[in-house]
Scaffold this motif. Structure first.
Motif, PDB file in Angstrom:
ATOM      1  N   GLY A 213       6.855   6.839   2.946  1.00  0.00           N
ATOM      2  CA  GLY A 213       5.964   5.841   3.517  1.00  0.00           C
ATOM      3  C   GLY A 213       5.986   4.536   2.747  1.00  0.00           C
ATOM      4  O   GLY A 213       6.886   4.268   1.947  1.00  0.00           O
ATOM      5  N   LEU A 214       4.954   3.725   3.006  1.00  0.00           N
ATOM      6  CA  LEU A 214       4.910   2.367   2.455  1.00  0.00           C
ATOM      7  C   LEU A 214       4.195   2.257   1.128  1.00  0.00           C
ATOM      8  O   LEU A 214       4.112   1.175   0.562  1.00  0.00           O
ATOM      9  CB  LEU A 214       4.209   1.427   3.454  1.00  0.00           C
ATOM     10  CG  LEU A 214       4.990   1.064   4.709  1.00  0.00           C
ATOM     11  CD1 LEU A 214       4.157   0.125   5.573  1.00  0.00           C
ATOM     12  CD2 LEU A 214       6.307   0.405   4.356  1.00  0.00           C
ATOM     13  N   GLY A 215       3.634   3.340   0.636  1.00  0.00           N
ATOM     14  CA  GLY A 215       2.902   3.243  -0.618  1.00  0.00           C
ATOM     15  C   GLY A 215       1.469   2.799  -0.391  1.00  0.00           C
ATOM     16  O   GLY A 215       0.906   2.977   0.684  1.00  0.00           O
ATOM     17  N   TRP A 216       0.893   2.183  -1.411  1.00  0.00           N
ATOM     18  CA  TRP A 216      -0.541   1.904  -1.434  1.00  0.00           C
ATOM     19  C   TRP A 216      -0.818   0.413  -1.340  1.00  0.00           C
ATOM     20  O   TRP A 216      -0.068  -0.412  -1.858  1.00  0.00           O
ATOM     21  CB  TRP A 216      -1.155   2.454  -2.724  1.00  0.00           C
ATOM     22  CG  TRP A 216      -1.035   3.938  -2.801  1.00  0.00           C
ATOM     23  CD1 TRP A 216       0.041   4.657  -3.267  1.00  0.00           C
ATOM     24  CD2 TRP A 216      -1.990   4.894  -2.365  1.00  0.00           C
ATOM     25  NE1 TRP A 216      -0.193   6.004  -3.153  1.00  0.00           N
ATOM     26  CE2 TRP A 216      -1.434   6.185  -2.599  1.00  0.00           C
ATOM     27  CE3 TRP A 216      -3.257   4.806  -1.803  1.00  0.00           C
ATOM     28  CZ2 TRP A 216      -2.125   7.351  -2.294  1.00  0.00           C
ATOM     29  CZ3 TRP A 216      -3.932   5.973  -1.506  1.00  0.00           C
ATOM     30  CH2 TRP A 216      -3.370   7.233  -1.748  1.00  0.00           C
ATOM     31  N   MET A 217      -1.929   0.062  -0.684  1.00  0.00           N
ATOM     32  CA  MET A 217      -2.338  -1.334  -0.574  1.00  0.00           C
ATOM     33  C   MET A 217      -3.860  -1.396  -0.604  1.00  0.00           C
ATOM     34  O   MET A 217      -4.550  -0.422  -0.286  1.00  0.00           O
ATOM     35  CB  MET A 217      -1.833  -1.962   0.727  1.00  0.00           C
ATOM     36  CG  MET A 217      -2.346  -1.290   1.985  1.00  0.00           C
ATOM     37  SD  MET A 217      -1.790  -2.099   3.512  1.00  0.00           S
ATOM     38  CE  MET A 217      -2.773  -3.590   3.430  1.00  0.00           C
ATOM     39  N   VAL A 218      -4.401  -2.548  -1.004  1.00  0.00           N
ATOM     40  CA  VAL A 218      -5.842  -2.770  -1.030  1.00  0.00           C
ATOM     41  C   VAL A 218      -6.324  -3.124   0.373  1.00  0.00           C
ATOM     42  O   VAL A 218      -5.649  -3.836   1.122  1.00  0.00           O
ATOM     43  CB  VAL A 218      -6.202  -3.898  -2.012  1.00  0.00           C
ATOM     44  CG1 VAL A 218      -7.680  -4.282  -1.907  1.00  0.00           C
ATOM     45  CG2 VAL A 218      -5.863  -3.485  -3.440  1.00  0.00           C
TER      46      VAL A 218
END
Length: 617
Positions: A470-475
Motif C-alpha cells: 500500500g501507500l504507507g501512512w499519512m496525517v
C-alpha cells in the motif's frame, strides 16, 4: 436512541469528499410553481376524516379549496386521481437528521421531520433555508438540537462533544442555552440502559423535573427519551409533555394508559427501532416490497436489514411495546408515528411505512395510523400550517394508489409527492438508484492485497513510516472540513517491547468544530482510497500507548460509500495489545477495504499516542 456506524467526528471528513456521490440519487425539485394545480376526483384523507371523492386546488404552494367539483382554472396543471387517495405529507415525529437525508426522506412522502438530536449548526442552516422558501426539494426539519443528558449519559457516546447537566440548579441556564442555539423543543434523556442489558449514567428524576419546569417557563415542549415502564411513569409524573419512545422492558401495568391520559401527555412509540432492539431487523421487509425497493439505495438497504446486537441480559421485547400502544390507544392518548432513523433496521423516509404497519398491528386502525403521521404530530408540535388538507395550509401532499384508510400498506404505493405545491420527480430517484446498482454490479472485484505471510503492515523498525504494502501512512485532520486541528507523525526509537521504532502521532484538537479530529491513515491500495480485497484476513492487531485519551480506529470500505465504521481504543500510558476482529466493525469482511485510520478527537486539547506492530491476521 441513535446508533451510527460512523462516529460524529468523522462526519465532516466523509461529507466533504463523498456527499455529492453518496446522494446522487436524490432529485432536485423545480422552482416555486406558477401554474395552479388541480388534483381531481381523489379519495381524500384530510388528516382526520375521509372524503369519498373530491377535487383539491393548489396555488402558490398552498391549498386553495377542497370541493366535490372545482372548475378548472386557466393554465392549471391537472392530475386525474380517481381510484387514488390523497394524503397530507407525512410527518416523522422522531428522527436524527444528517446532511443529504432530508432529500431522501421526501422521496417516500415524508415532508416534515421532527429531529430529536443532531448538530445544532446543521439544524440552524436547515431552518434558515426553510424560512427563505428554499426547501422544496427536501423534508422540512424541526429539531431539539442538543439533547439534555448527564455526563457520560446516552447521547455522549457518538464522539460529538456536547454539554451535559449534573443537577437541578443548572436546569434553567441549560435550557436557555439550547433555546439560544435554536432548539424548537427540548429533549431529555432519562434511561439507565438496563432494558437493553447495559448500564448507562442518567440524570436524576429531580433534574428531569427541573428541566421540564425550565422548558415550560419558556413556553416550549419538553419530551423525554425513556427505556423502561418505570422511566416512563417518572417522566410523565415530572410533567413531561410526551415520551419519544415507548418502553419494551415489560407489559404496561393496567393503569398506565389512564395515567398518561390524565397528565395530557403524548407518546411517540418508535416501534420500528424497538423491533430492531428486540433482535429483528425491522426494515428488511421494506427492501422486498416492489413499491419501495426501486427507490432504496444500497446503503439504506444494508441498514434496513440490520438489528441491534442483542445482549444476553436484554429484556426488550416488541410485544411489550405493542401492548403499551394498545393500552394508550384505548385510553385516548395522542400517538405519533416516529421511526428513530437512522438506527439499525431503519432508513430515512421509507421506515415510516413500516412504522405505520406496526402501529396498526399494535391496535390502531389504518385511519388512526394515518392521523399519527399527519394531523396529530402537527397539532402536538404546534405546526399549524401543515398536517391536514385544508384551505390555507401548505400543499404538502402525497398521492397513493388504492386506499390506505383500509389497507395501511397502500401508503407504499406512492404515485406523486408535492412539497409546498412543488412536484417531486421520483422517477429520477428510481433511475439513479438503478444506475448506481448497475455500476456497482459491473465494478471489478477489488484486487487482493500483497500482504506478507505474517500480516505485518508496519513495525517501524527501519526508522521510516513505510508499510509492507500500500501507500504507507499519512496525517489526516479536520482542516479539510474547515477545522483548525493539527497533527503530525514521526518514527521514534522507543517501540513496543523494547523494539527499535514506533510511530508517534501527536497534535492538538481544536474546539472550533463539533466533529474535530486529527490522526493518521493507512491506505492499502496503490492510490488513495483504492479498494483492496483483504478478506483473507480476519483481524486488525496493533500496539498502542499514549496519554490516556480515547481514540478511534476507522475502517473505510467501498461498500459503505466511504462512511467509516469505527471502534474505540484507549491509549494508556503503558503499551497494550489491541485486537479487533473485522466482523466487530458492523460485520464487514474487508473485501473492499480502502483505508484504516487511527484518530483522536473531538475533545479539545493536545493529544499524543504511539502505534507499533500494526498487523492483519
Amino acid at each position: 436512541m441513535i446508533a451510527r456506524r460512523f462516529s460524529a467526528p468523522l462526519a465532516c471528513f466523509v461529507l466533504l469528499g463523498t456527499l455529492a456521490t453518496a446522494h446522487a440519487a436524490v432529485p432536485r425539485a423545480a422552482a416555486a410553481p406558477s401554474a395552479p394545480l388541480l388534483i381531481r376526483g381523489a379519495r381524500v384523507f384530510d388528516g382526520t376524516r375521509v372524503l369519498a371523492s373530491a377535487d383539491v386546488l393548489v396555488k402558490d404552494g398552498k391549498i386553495v379549496s377542497i370541493a366535490p367539483h372545482i372548475a378548472l382554472p386557466a393554465g392549471a396543471v391537472v392530475v386525474e386521481a380517481a381510484g387514488k387517495t390523497l394524503l397530507p405529507g407525512f410527518i416523522d415525529a422522531h428522527t436524527h437528521a444528517f446532511p443529504g437525508e432530508l432529500e431522501t426522506a421526501l422521496v417516500f412522502g415524508v415532508t416534515t421531520q421532527l429531529d430529536m438530536f443532531t448538530d445544532q449548526t446543521f439544524a440552524a442552516a436547515m431552518r434558515a433555508q426553510q424560512a427563505k422558501g428554499e426547501a422544496t426539494d427536501r423534508s422540512d426539519l424541526f429539531s431539539a438540537g442538543t439533547l439534555v443528558t448527564s455526563p457520560k449519559g446516552h447521547g455522549t457516546e457518538y464522539g460529538m462533544v456536547i454539554p451535559t447537566i449534573e443537577g437541578p440548579a443548572e436546569a434553567q441556564a441549560f435550557v436557555d442555552a439550547r433555546l439560544a442555539e435554536g432548539s424548537d423543543y427540548i429533549k431529555i434523556v432519562y434511561d439507565d440502559g438496563k432494558t437493553y442489558g447495559m448500564s448507562i449514567p442518567t440524570i436524576s428524576k429531580e433534574t428531569m423535573a427541573a428541566v421540564v419546569k425550565a422548558t415550560h417557563a419558556r413556553g416550549k415542549l419538553a419530551v423525554v427519551h425513556i427505556g423502561s415502564l418505570a422511566g416512563a411513569r417518572a417522566a410523565i409524573d415530572s410533567g413531561a409533555d410526551g415520551l419519544v419512545h415507548i418502553f419494551s422492558d415489560q407489559a404496561p401495568d393496567p393503569k398506565f394508559g389512564a395515567f398518561v391520559k390524565a397528565h395530557g401527555a403524548f407518546v411517540i412509540p418508535t416501534l420500528s427501532v424497538n423491533e430492531s432492539v428486540s433482535g429483528t431487523a425491522s426494515g428488511e421487509s421494506l427492501t422486498k416490497d416492489a413499491r419501495l425497493a426501486p427507490y432504496i439505495t444500497a446503503s439504506a438497504a444494508t441498514n434496513l436489514k440490520k438489528s441491534f446486537p442483542r445482549r444476553a441480559t436484554s429484556i426488550a421485547t416488541l410485544a411489550s411495546s405493542q401492548a403499551a400502544v394498545k393500552q394508550l390507544r384505548a385510553a385516548g392518548v395522542p400517538i405519533l408515528a416516529g421511526t428513530d432513523t437512522p438506527n439499525p433496521g431503519t432508513a430515512q423516509g421509507v421506515s415510516l411505512h413500516r412504522e405505520l404497519e406496526l402501529l396498526v398491528q399494535g391496535g390502531l386502525s389504518p385511519i388512526e395510523a394515518l392521523a399519527s403521521a399527519t394531523s396529530i404530530p402537527a397539532k402536538v408540535f404546534r405546526l399549524a400550517d401543515r398536517g391536514r388538507i385544508a384551505a390555507g395550509l401548505r400543499a404538502d401532499l402525497v398521492l397513493v394508489d388504492g386506499d390506505p384508510t383500509i389497507d395501511i400498506l397502500q401508503t407504499r404505493a406512492i404515485a406523486r409527492v408535492w412539497k409546498a405545491g412543488v412536484a417531486l420527480d421520483r422517477e429520477k430517484t428510481r433511475f439513479a438508484v438503478a444506475d448506481a446498482a448497475k455500476i456497482e454490479a459491473s465494478r471489478p472485484a477489488a484486487p487482493p492485497a500483497a500482504v506478507p505471510e505474517n500480516g505485518v503492515v508496519s513495525d517501524f523498525e527501519d526508522g521510516t513510516a513505510k508499510s509492507t504494502f500500500g501507500l504507507g501512512w499519512m496525517v489526516t485532520t479536520d482542516q479539510m472540513a474547515g477545522g483548525k486541528s493539527v497533527g503530525k507523525m514521526a518514527v521514534v526509537t522507543n517501540g513496543a517491547g523494547g523494539s527499535k521504532g514506533s510511530l508517534l502521532v501527536d497534535g492538538t484538537i481544536d474546539a472550533g468544530l463539533p466533529y474535530a479530529w486529527s490522526g493518521v491513515m493507512f491506505s492499502p491500495g496503490t492510490k488513495p482510497m483504492e479498494a483492496i480485497d483483504l478478506s483473507a484476513k480476519k483481524q486488525l492487531r496493533f500496539r498502542v500507548k499514549g496519554d490516556g485519551r480515547k481514540g478511534l480506529v476507522m475502517l473505510f470500505t467501498a461498500g459503505r460509500g466511504r462512511m467509516p465504521v469505527t471502534r474505540d481504543f484507549t491509549a494508556t500510558p503503558e503499551w497494550s495489545d489491541v485486537t479487533l476482529p473485522f466482523a466487530s466493525f458492523d460485520g464487514i469482511d474487508a473485501h473492499d477495504l480502502m483505508g484504516v485510520g487511527f484518530c483522536a478527537g473531538p475533545a479539545a486539547g493536545a493529544y499524543s499516542f504511539q502505534l507499533d506492530d500494526v498487523q492483519l491476521r
